[in-house]
Each structure stands twice: as C-alpha cells, then as structure tokens.
Design an enzyme around this catalytic site. Structure first.
Site, PDB file in Angstrom:
ATOM      1  N   ASP A  80      -5.087  -0.776  -6.961  1.00 44.87           N
ATOM      2  CA  ASP A  80      -4.841  -2.076  -6.353  1.00 44.87           C
ATOM      3  C   ASP A  80      -5.852  -3.044  -6.985  1.00 44.87           C
ATOM      4  O   ASP A  80      -6.778  -2.621  -7.685  1.00 44.87           O
ATOM      5  CB  ASP A  80      -5.034  -1.966  -4.842  1.00 44.87           C
ATOM      6  CG  ASP A  80      -4.802  -3.279  -4.118  1.00 44.87           C
ATOM      7  OD1 ASP A  80      -3.942  -4.067  -4.568  1.00 44.87           O
ATOM      8  OD2 ASP A  80      -5.500  -3.528  -3.114  1.00 44.87           O
ATOM      9  N   ASP A 116      -7.231  -6.507  -5.251  1.00 42.40           N
ATOM     10  CA  ASP A 116      -8.169  -7.095  -4.293  1.00 42.40           C
ATOM     11  C   ASP A 116      -8.902  -6.015  -3.508  1.00 42.40           C
ATOM     12  O   ASP A 116      -8.296  -5.135  -2.910  1.00 42.40           O
ATOM     13  CB  ASP A 116      -7.426  -8.021  -3.322  1.00 42.40           C
ATOM     14  CG  ASP A 116      -6.813  -9.209  -4.039  1.00 42.40           C
ATOM     15  OD1 ASP A 116      -7.556  -9.960  -4.675  1.00 42.40           O
ATOM     16  OD2 ASP A 116      -5.575  -9.359  -3.974  1.00 42.40           O
TER      17      ASP A 116
END
Length: 531
Positions: free
Chosen positions: A109, A111
């Site tokens: 991922d 963030d």
C-alpha cells in the site's frame, strides 16, 4: 544478560522449593501460594487436598500477609535492573511462521506503508473537517476487547467519561456488546464502527468535540446524523484532495523515513524480488511522494503500479477493468491484456490482477496499514501472506521496556496468582485481606493502562484480554511491525517463527505460578533455563 538473571533466579526458586533454601529428600513439598504441604495446583497433589494453614482468624490473616511479603521479595529478585529494554521497537513480530526465502513477490500500500506521515498531519485534517462540518449511536466512544466486552473506564460521551454504571445500564445490565451490533467484515456494523487506522484519529477527535459541544450547550441532535456528517466531513478532506495538497507543499515536514523506504525497495530488487504497488491514492500524489523518497526513476523498481484502486472493493468486485494512464495522468482507451513494468494503471480488480500476473498464494507478501481494507481479503480469500504496519507499536514497546511497566505488570500477575490460590480462605479476617489485595490489583491495572493512554490504555490490550483490534491483527496478518524499515534488520531469506503462546489449559512458566510455587508441569525444574 537480563534473561540469564531471570533464569538463574527461577532455577534457584525451583530448586529451593520456593523458600530460599535447598529442599532435602525428607522435606515435604510446599508452596508459598498454597500454604504448607502440596497445594491444589501442584504436581501430585490430591485434587481435593486442603491447604494447611493456621486455624485462628488473626493467624490466618498473618499467614496471608506473610505469603504476600514472600511474593513481593521474589518478584523483586526476578526483575534485576537490566531486565528492561528486552523488546526491540524496530523488530518484526510474527503471528504465523513465514520464510522470506519463499516470498518472490512483494506488494505495498502507499499511505502509512511506503509513505509514513508525521503526527502534524492530524491537526490539519481535524481543523479542516471541522470547518467543513460547520458550513450532524448511543453516541459513545469506547474500547472493546476481543470478546465484545467494553473495558470499563474507557467509555466517553464527547470529552466526558461515562460512569461504568451508565455504560452497563445502556447495554441491558452487561458490559457485553451483542454480535449483531458489532462491526461487520470491513469494520462497520449496524450501530458500531471500529476505528482501525491512523487516519481515524482526527475523526475520533472531531466526533468527541462536536458531541461535547452539543451536550455542553443543551442542543438536541440525532446521533446517526451527527456521525454521518462528521464522517462525510473527514471524507471530504480526502476526496477534495486537501490532504494531498498539504503533504505535497511540505514533504520534508510530513513524510518520514523516506530514505529507509528507498533502502527497503532497492534491497528487495537487488535480490531478484518482484514488487508491486496497489493504493487508493491518485497518481499525481503518489508520483510526487515517491520522487521525494526514491527519486525520479522510482517506477523502475515496481513491476506493476495501480492507483485509485478503490480498496477494499478492488479485492471483491470483478466488474471494474484496469485503465492505463499516460505520462500526464490522463486515461487511455486501449484494452488491458497485460500489466507492464513502468506503466501506471487505475482501478481494476484483484481477479484480473491474478490472471494477468499469475502471482498467487503464499509466494506473495503484501504490506498495508489497514487490517480490513488492505489485508483481510488477501489472507482469507486468496492465501497471500500479509504484513501489517502499526506505527503505534514503536511507542508501545518503548513503554513496555520501562522499569515502571515491568514492575507493575509483574507484580500484578503475581498478585493475581496469589488471589486465585488464597480465595479458599473465607473467614472474616481473610476476606478483608483478599479485599485489600483486590483493591491493589485494580490500582495496578489502572496504572499500567495509564502508561499507554490515560483514557483508553494500550491499543493491543484491555486489562488482561486482547482488544478487538488486537484479535483481528492476529487473524489478518502473518507479520506486524512499526514501519516498513524494520525489514532492513533482517536477511531477505530470514524465517520468522512465532513464539508458542500458552493456551489456558497448558502450563507455561507463568509469573503467578512461579511466584506462588504452584508448578503444574512435571520436570519444570529441568526447564528453568528456557526463556
């Protein structure tokens, strides 16, 4: 070493029968926690054998306090000064056995995984969402354990604590939250939402402040409307790109450990690993952040890059196709028949991703910060290995390593064991002693809770149970760590072995058993050297 000191004291205690002197062949077994003679928890003791103790009430009270003082002394001996700082905040912790040697593909991922953000971002989100809200459940913010029980002392209405009696009354005379009210698979139930990640902090703070304002000004409000409006305001901060703008304008301020992220990615590529990125963030934002952390050629590190993926529906909805973006971020119209290195793709779905890449099963390890949106589907439905990024872990471990925490928790465990074994004494004087110990135990629990957070305590535990969050962390992640940079502390072929944690019917070298001398396992003396 601290471990050696603990083991030496443990062995001395075992060999001495818990009394500080050698046990001779003729001496009868004895447990400080059970009284003279074999206790009910000791190996070889008759199941119904009563503990021998003084007959009189005053003598019983003195006997209990003597056992108390014996245990205090033992706990002191068991915790030499060097026992603290045993845990490494930069370590990786394993819920499941996993060998990195078998992992060929690493996914990430963006963030709070590749990009770690500073705490300074939270006030910005809070203030802006508050401004958006000003242009709406039983309305409590509370902490729930793995068994759906509210941890008393952690329920708040607005900024004000709710008395335990009121919490119990709200739920029909119990602390228990019924299953049908609890969070669904993605953390959202019909009347309760689970706050799961760092982005939840501004939302929780805003909810609390708005509720507190309404109550303080005697304004009537519908809790469901209030919750929806606050959630929508927080969502607008993201949807309107405001958070992206703040970070892009001052990356030095908001992005942490960028050089370490670069080191992790470069190291994996150098060892022949394939990398991919699946994020909900837009390309322009990811591109600027990755250029800041890695450099202009960051895309050459990744075999596949997918932006605006719309997780978690990306993992379950087969209908959304991949779209290619050009260098300016504009959508292209061509049909996607393969995912090319160096190209950027938007949306799509996991089923097409698996078909086009053939990256399946345990040879894939994906890292994310949200247990539901990032990890749950991948582990449960597709058999990928998963790694959870939990930034709070670093601070919690530093607290666990303090002398105050170690002594408070160890004495609390020992006192709990003493209470369990001495509850057989039910004369008036003994009950007074037990009540004093119960009060002290509760005070110790509050002290250890407040070390982490005065309102809610640790995110991983209620007083003694795992939290609702912690149970799902174990269920949905093979590994968990404070940041992706923790990978730099391990070889790329390292095998993580989870420690065997005891079930309640098993017999570990628990502190309360050790301190009361109530050893349930035969040959435990021979095992004292094992940490």
């Amino acid at each position: 070493m601290a471990g050696a000191g603990l083991r030496a004291v443990a062995r001395r205690w075992l060999l001495c029968g818990g009394h500080g002197g050698p046990r001779t062949a003729s001496s009868s077994p004895s447990c400080p926690g059970c009284g003279p003679g074999p206790g009910a928890h000791c190996p070889g003791a008759p199941r119904s054998a009563p503990a021998q103790a003084p007959a009189g009430g005053a003598d019983l009270s003195a006997h209990l306090w003597a056992r108390y003082q014996d245990m205090r002394g033992l706990v002191h001996d068991l915790l030499p000064p060097e026992v603290c700082s045993l845990l490494n905040p930069a370590a990786i912790y394993a819920n499941n056995e996993i060998s990195l040697r078998d992992v060929e593909v690493y996914g990430f991922d963006y963030d709070y995984t590749l990009a770690q953000y500073a705490d300074a971002l939270h006030p910005e989100i809070f203030s802006t969402a508050r401004d958006i809200l000003v242009e709406h459940y039983k309305s409590l913010l509370m902490k729930i354990d793995a068994f759906h029980y509210v941890q008393l002392g952690t329920a708040y209405r607005g900024l004000q604590p709710v008395p335990d009696e009121e919490v119990i009354a709200l739920y029909g005379g119990t602390q228990h939250i019924p299953l049908y009210q609890m969070s669904g698979f993605y953390g959202k139930g019909p009347s309760i939402k689970q706050f799961m990640d760092i982005f939840s902090l501004p939302e929780m703070a805003l909810l609390s402040c708005v509720v507190d304002y309404f109550l303080g000004h005697s304004l009537e409000f519908d809790q469901a409307h209030l919750y929806k409006d606050v959630t929508d305001a927080i969502r607008d901060v993201h949807v309107k790109g405001l958070m992206y703008q703040w970070i892009e304008q001052d990356m030095e301020k908001y992005i942490l450990r960028g050089d370490e992220t670069f080191a992790v990615l470069s190291r994996l590529v150098a060892h022949g690993k394939q990398l991919f990125l699946i994020t909900n963030s837009p390309f322009s934002f990811v591109d600027k952040g990755m250029r800041h952390m890695v450099g202009p050629d960051w895309r050459q590190l990744f075999d596949v890059v997918i932006v605006q993926a719309d997780k978690p529906s990306f993992f379950t909805d087969r209908r959304k196709p991949f779209r290619k973006l050009d260098e300016k971020g504009s959508l292209q119209w061509d049909r996607i028949t393969r995912l090319e290195k160096g190209k950027i793709y938007r949306q799509g779905n996991l089923f097409d991703f698996l078909r086009l890449t053939e990256w399946r099963g345990p040879r894939v390890l994906y890292f994310g910060d949200h247990l539901y949106s990032d990890l749950a589907d991948l582990m449960l439905r597709h058999g990928w290995r998963t790694g959870a990024i939990i930034p709070e872990l670093e601070r919690e471990i530093r607290i666990i390593n303090t002398e105050q925490y170690m002594h408070s928790l160890t004495w609390q465990q020992a006192l709990t064991g003493l209470l369990e074994r001495m509850q057989t004494y039910q004369d008036a004087e003994s009950r007074q002693v037990l009540a004093a110990w119960m009060k002290e135990r509760q005070e110790l629990r509050c002290i250890t809770k407040a070390l982490f957070n005065a309102q809610f305590g640790s995110i991983f535990r209620t007083f003694h149970n795992p939290t609702y969050f912690s149970r799902r962390l174990v269920r949905f992640s093979d590994l968990y760590m404070a940041s992706l940079s923790c990978l730099l502390n391990y070889r790329v072929d390292f095998t993580f072995y989870p420690r065997r944690t005891p079930l309640q019917h098993e017999a570990p070298l628990w502190m309360d058993q050790l301190c009361t001398g109530c050893m349930k396992t035969p040959f435990l003396g021979d095992m004292a050297h094992i940490r």
